[in-house]
Design a protein around this motif. Structure first.
Motif, PDB file in Angstrom:
ATOM      1  N   ILE A  81       0.835  -1.206   0.000  1.00  0.00           N
ATOM      2  CA  ILE A  81       0.000   0.000   0.000  1.00  0.00           C
ATOM      3  C   ILE A  81       0.864   1.249   0.000  1.00  0.00           C
ATOM      4  O   ILE A  81       0.580   2.214  -0.731  1.00  0.00           O
ATOM      5  N   PHE A  82       1.923   1.287   0.785  1.00  0.00           N
ATOM      6  CA  PHE A  82       2.813   2.452   0.806  1.00  0.00           C
ATOM      7  C   PHE A  82       3.514   2.644  -0.536  1.00  0.00           C
ATOM      8  O   PHE A  82       3.595   3.773  -1.041  1.00  0.00           O
ATOM      9  N   MET A  83       4.003   1.557  -1.113  1.00  0.00           N
ATOM     10  CA  MET A  83       4.687   1.671  -2.405  1.00  0.00           C
ATOM     11  C   MET A  83       3.707   2.106  -3.497  1.00  0.00           C
ATOM     12  O   MET A  83       4.030   2.947  -4.332  1.00  0.00           O
ATOM     13  N   TRP A  84       2.521   1.553  -3.511  1.00  0.00           N
ATOM     14  CA  TRP A  84       1.513   1.896  -4.510  1.00  0.00           C
ATOM     15  C   TRP A  84       1.054   3.341  -4.333  1.00  0.00           C
ATOM     16  O   TRP A  84       0.888   4.080  -5.305  1.00  0.00           O
ATOM     17  N   GLY A  85       0.843   3.740  -3.082  1.00  0.00           N
ATOM     18  CA  GLY A  85       0.427   5.120  -2.807  1.00  0.00           C
ATOM     19  C   GLY A  85       1.500   6.124  -3.161  1.00  0.00           C
ATOM     20  O   GLY A  85       1.204   7.197  -3.691  1.00  0.00           O
ATOM     21  N   ARG A  86       2.732   5.810  -2.891  1.00  0.00           N
ATOM     22  CA  ARG A  86       3.837   6.718  -3.221  1.00  0.00           C
ATOM     23  C   ARG A  86       3.990   6.856  -4.730  1.00  0.00           C
ATOM     24  O   ARG A  86       4.249   7.930  -5.249  1.00  0.00           O
ATOM     25  N   LYS A  87       3.791   5.781  -5.444  1.00  0.00           N
ATOM     26  CA  LYS A  87       3.893   5.787  -6.891  1.00  0.00           C
ATOM     27  C   LYS A  87       2.816   6.692  -7.506  1.00  0.00           C
ATOM     28  O   LYS A  87       3.058   7.388  -8.474  1.00  0.00           O
TER      29      LYS A  87
END
Length: 66
Positions: free
Chosen positions: A57-63
């Motif tokens: 979720i953090f990686m997807w949100g940051r992207k």
């Protein structure tokens, strides 16, 4: 010790149960001595899955923000 487990037919099993005055049945699927280890393994698996979802979720949100 189990009683009437090795009876070959249903009639023999029912006769043995009646003769031994058995009114209920209990089955131990997991000995209590193994419960502590199983709980730790289960909680470790759930923790690893939760950490994986949080990282995703953090990686997807940051992207999406960049």
């Amino acid at each position: 010790m189990s009683t009437c487990v090795h009876e070959a037919t249903k009639v023999a099993h029912d006769t043995c149960v009646h003769k031994a005055d058995i009114v209920g049945r209990a089955v131990d699927y997991l000995p209590i001595s193994q419960m502590n280890g199983m709980q730790w393994i289960g909680s470790s698996i759930l923790f690893a899955l939760t950490a994986t979802v949080v990282v995703f979720i953090f990686m997807w949100g940051r992207k999406r923000l960049v």
